[in-house]
Write a protein that holds these residues in place. Structure first.
Motif, PDB file in Angstrom:
ATOM      1  N   GLY A 272      57.282  47.021  -7.923  1.00  0.00           N
ATOM      2  CA  GLY A 272      56.654  48.126  -8.633  1.00  0.00           C
ATOM      3  C   GLY A 272      56.002  49.061  -7.631  1.00  0.00           C
ATOM      4  N   ALA A 273      54.755  49.419  -7.879  1.00  0.00           N
ATOM      5  CA  ALA A 273      54.012  50.240  -6.917  1.00  0.00           C
ATOM      6  C   ALA A 273      53.501  49.418  -5.741  1.00  0.00           C
ATOM      7  CB  ALA A 273      52.840  50.921  -7.619  1.00  0.00           C
ATOM      8  N   GLY A 274      53.758  48.117  -5.786  1.00  0.00           N
ATOM      9  CA  GLY A 274      53.257  47.234  -4.730  1.00  0.00           C
ATOM     10  C   GLY A 274      53.774  47.563  -3.350  1.00  0.00           C
ATOM     11  N   GLY A 275      54.963  48.173  -3.255  1.00  0.00           N
ATOM     12  CA  GLY A 275      55.486  48.532  -1.948  1.00  0.00           C
ATOM     13  C   GLY A 275      54.561  49.475  -1.203  1.00  0.00           C
ATOM     14  N   TYR A 276      53.945  50.404  -1.938  1.00  0.00           N
ATOM     15  CA  TYR A 276      52.988  51.335  -1.323  1.00  0.00           C
ATOM     16  C   TYR A 276      51.769  50.565  -0.791  1.00  0.00           C
ATOM     17  CZ  TYR A 276      49.744  55.227  -0.731  1.00  0.00           C
ATOM     18  OH  TYR A 276      48.843  56.133  -0.213  1.00  0.00           O
ATOM     19  N   ALA A 277      51.242  49.677  -1.608  1.00  0.00           N
ATOM     20  CA  ALA A 277      50.065  48.907  -1.189  1.00  0.00           C
ATOM     21  C   ALA A 277      50.375  48.038   0.020  1.00  0.00           C
ATOM     22  CB  ALA A 277      49.559  48.047  -2.343  1.00  0.00           C
ATOM     23  N   TRP A 278      51.549  47.410   0.033  1.00  0.00           N
ATOM     24  CA  TRP A 278      51.890  46.539   1.156  1.00  0.00           C
ATOM     25  C   TRP A 278      51.997  47.316   2.466  1.00  0.00           C
ATOM     26  CZ3 TRP A 278      50.380  42.065   0.669  1.00  0.00           C
ATOM     27  CH2 TRP A 278      50.738  41.182  -0.349  1.00  0.00           C
ATOM     28  N   VAL A 279      52.624  48.491   2.453  1.00  0.00           N
ATOM     29  CA  VAL A 279      52.761  49.265   3.697  1.00  0.00           C
ATOM     30  C   VAL A 279      51.387  49.694   4.212  1.00  0.00           C
ATOM     31  CG1 VAL A 279      53.700  51.377   4.734  1.00  0.00           C
ATOM     32  CG2 VAL A 279      55.104  50.032   3.163  1.00  0.00           C
ATOM     33  N   CYS A 280      50.473  50.018   3.314  1.00  0.00           N
ATOM     34  CA  CYS A 280      49.140  50.474   3.716  1.00  0.00           C
ATOM     35  C   CYS A 280      48.157  49.327   3.949  1.00  0.00           C
ATOM     36  CB  CYS A 280      48.563  51.411   2.660  1.00  0.00           C
ATOM     37  SG  CYS A 280      49.521  52.915   2.388  1.00  0.00           S
ATOM     38  N   PHE A 281      48.521  48.118   3.568  1.00  0.00           N
ATOM     39  CA  PHE A 281      47.618  46.980   3.465  1.00  0.00           C
ATOM     40  C   PHE A 281      46.812  46.750   4.747  1.00  0.00           C
ATOM     41  CE2 PHE A 281      46.616  42.427   2.863  1.00  0.00           C
ATOM     42  CZ  PHE A 281      46.242  42.420   1.530  1.00  0.00           C
ATOM     43  N   ASP A 282      47.488  46.579   5.880  1.00  0.00           N
ATOM     44  CA  ASP A 282      46.802  46.323   7.145  1.00  0.00           C
ATOM     45  C   ASP A 282      46.428  47.612   7.858  1.00  0.00           C
ATOM     46  OD1 ASP A 282      46.916  43.328   7.344  1.00  0.00           O
ATOM     47  OD2 ASP A 282      49.045  43.738   7.145  1.00  0.00           O
ATOM     48  N   ALA A 283      47.196  48.670   7.627  1.00  0.00           N
ATOM     49  CA  ALA A 283      46.927  49.938   8.312  1.00  0.00           C
ATOM     50  C   ALA A 283      45.544  50.476   7.966  1.00  0.00           C
ATOM     51  CB  ALA A 283      48.004  50.959   7.952  1.00  0.00           C
ATOM     52  N   VAL A 284      45.145  50.377   6.694  1.00  0.00           N
ATOM     53  CA  VAL A 284      43.838  50.929   6.304  1.00  0.00           C
ATOM     54  C   VAL A 284      42.688  50.065   6.804  1.00  0.00           C
ATOM     55  CG1 VAL A 284      44.824  52.064   4.276  1.00  0.00           C
ATOM     56  CG2 VAL A 284      43.834  49.773   4.037  1.00  0.00           C
TER      57      VAL A 284
END
Length: 418
Positions: A272-284
């Motif tokens: 779902g929208a989880g792909g966005y959260a995963w890519v940003c997860f450690d970066a933020v």
């Protein structure tokens, strides 16, 4: 215990004397009211299914390597790779099998470098192990999985020589050794370019090498996109992609945002929208500016979609610990940080049924896989304390009124304490 000499006490004024004696010989304390955490009844999972699966796979890889059963190891890696087998926590089984097989070599080299012996060009701990793997490979030079294990060992050693500091500040010997290991890994992987188009394990090694050598942003994004498309259920490449797109590495904030959205669109059937959260997860977590620029609504929707698709307790503990511990400790972007960190409330109240201490302990380290852990028992105890404190914070009013919180498979139950 040291006693205070009477001649000193006798010279004190009577009021001060009584105060001093009270401190030295306090009265027995009255029964203390239960601390809030004492009113929490939370099942604690000291060894999770993820821990067990990882340990078993690493032990299998280590055993096969020590027994020189390399053909058996290759078959085990091929089977896990072809089936896209994951541990309960979502890690590819190939990662653990391969690490177990090369761990004797890698750990010996890391230890030698850590205590300074590795600065000697002839240190046997650095040379014997990797040369033994090189010699073994001569009998399996056309086997992609044996070459994979050896290439990953070289990548590990390259990182060991580089360390966590500025690569430009390294001594000449360290820079030379680091580059030599990465070059050797590339040479080992190059003949299997075609196989990497269908093998997540080989594709992941190529991504790791490209990122380690500071490849161009476009190349890194394309390589990770190909890997993610091969195994979209594995969240690790998503997270690694985000880190490598930070300006401190090879990218920019605009590229990070673009690739996060592209990845979310491509992997929507899986996350779902989880792909966005995963890519940003450690970066933020690594970069306050990335946190300030993240689309907070999209990110939170991503967390909800991840939970909807993977409601297992390892995932819930990781997301809750990330929100309650990891993000709370980051500087800057207070409004965005607090919005995301606030998700700990519904994660704990609506989805948590048991506590995984090691996950919470790793959250306090920013989920840094290279964090040094001198004592697993103390590390887990700290995670347990952090987890209980975070849970207590979500039920502070109830606990302050003496109510007991019991976590059941259906969720937390609030009742009066006996």
């Amino acid at each position: 215990m040291f006693s205070t000499p009477r001649r000193v006490l006798g010279a004190l004024p009577s009021k001060l004397l009584s105060q001093t004696m009270a401190r030295l010989h306090p009265s027995p304390p009255s029964p203390a009211a239960p601390v809030p955490e004492a009113l929490l009844d939370v099942p604690v999972c000291d060894v999770s299914p993820e821990d067990e699966a990882a340990r078993e796979a690493r032990a299998q890889g280590l055993f096969l390597a020590r027994q020189d059963r390399w053909a058996d190891l290759s078959r085990a890696l091929a089977a896990a790779d072809t089936s896209r087998a994951l541990t309960p926590g979502g890690t590819p089984l190939t990662d653990h099998l391969s690490y177990g097989a090369r761990s004797d070599v890698v750990l010996a080299a890391e230890e030698a470098l850590a205590d300074g012996r590795g600065r000697c060009k002839t240190d046997r701990a650095l040379l014997d192990g990797i040369m033994a793997l090189e010699a073994m490979r001569q009998d399996h030079r056309h086997d992609p999985y044996i070459n994979l294990v050896l290439a990953q060992a070289h990548i590990d050693l390259g990182w060991a020589w580089r360390g966590a500091g500025d690569p430009q500040a390294l001594p000449k010997l360290s820079r030379h050794r680091c580059a030599a290991h990465f070059d050797r890994a590339a040479h080992l992987l190059d003949p299997f370019t075609e196989e990497s188009r269908t093998s997540p394990a080989l594709a992941a090694a190529r991504c790791a090498l490209l990122a380690a050598r500071h490849g161009r942003t476009g190349d890194i994004a394309d390589a990770y996109a190909a890997l993610i498309d091969l195994a979209p259920g594995n969240a690790r490449p998503f997270r690694a992609l985000g880190l490598h797109l930070l300006p401190s590495r090879a990218g920019s904030y605009a590229e990070l945002e673009l690739e996060a959205r592209r990845t979310a669109a491509r992997t929507h059937p899986t996350w779902g929208a989880g792909g966005y959260a995963w890519v940003c997860f450690d970066a933020v977590v690594q970069d306050p500016q990335a946190l300030a620029q993240v689309d907070v609504e999209f990110f939170i929707d991503g967390l909800k979609d991840i939970v909807a698709r993977h409601p297992d307790q390892a995932m819930i503990n990781m997301l809750a610990a990330y929100c309650a511990i990891t993000l709370r400790r980051q500087p800057g972007a207070a409004a965005t940080r607090d919005r995301i960190a606030g998700c700990a409330s519904w994660l704990i109240r609506d989805h948590l049924t048991e506590l995984h201490p090691l996950i919470w302990a790793h959250a306090a380290e920013g989920f840094d896989n290279n964090a040094h852990v001198s004592s697993t028992r103390r590390f887990a105890a700290r995670g347990r304390a952090d987890g209980l404190r975070a849970i207590a914070d979500q039920f502070r009013d109830d606990l302050d009124h003496g109510l007991r919180i019991t976590f059941t498979p259906e969720g937390p139950v609030v009742a009066r304490s006996a």
